[in-house]
Design a protein around this motif. Structure first.
Motif, PDB file in Angstrom:
ATOM      1  N   HIS A  72       0.857  -1.123   0.140  1.00 58.34           N
ATOM      2  CA  HIS A  72      -0.094   0.051  -0.001  1.00 58.34           C
ATOM      3  C   HIS A  72       0.824   1.284  -0.036  1.00 58.34           C
ATOM      4  N   ARG A  76       1.072   4.272  -2.840  1.00 58.42           N
ATOM      5  CA  ARG A  76       0.894   5.618  -2.620  1.00 58.42           C
ATOM      6  C   ARG A  76       1.968   6.448  -3.321  1.00 58.42           C
ATOM      7  N   ASP A  80       1.848   9.031  -6.303  1.00 61.99           N
ATOM      8  CA  ASP A  80       2.230  10.636  -5.930  1.00 61.99           C
ATOM      9  C   ASP A  80       3.147  10.903  -7.290  1.00 61.99           C
TER      10      ASP A  80
END
Length: 95
Positions: A72, A76, A80
């Protein structure tokens, strides 16, 4: 959600909840009223229960949880990074 609601929705016993919190598998937020569980905590509890039902032993659960947390985190970071690349491309296209 409070502990009682969490136990009902997670379909676990209070003893399991206490053990999972003590082991650090669940990290509820501390409030003046007691522990507060999030929807993410509930999903994690379902996942832990599923792992145990599939035969993952108690020593293996934190390893699996750590790996899932890493995945996870990487997702992320990747999201980004892709947003930054897209913004740079748009900025360069505007010049």
């Amino acid at each position: 959600m409070q502990s009682r609601t969490f136990i009902l929705q997670a379909r676990i016993e209070i003893e399991e909840l206490e053990t999972w919190c003590a082991e650090g598998w669940l990290l509820p937020r501390a409030t003046e009223a007691g522990r507060e569980f999030s929807d993410i905590d509930l999903a994690r509890a379902h996942f832990i229960r599923d792992l145990l039902n599939l035969g993952v032993n108690r020593e293996g659960v934190p390893i699996v949880l750590d790996l899932v947390d890493q995945i996870h985190g990487l997702r992320r970071v990747t999201r980004d990074l892709m947003d930054t690349v897209k913004a740079l491309q748009q900025e360069r296209g505007a010049k």
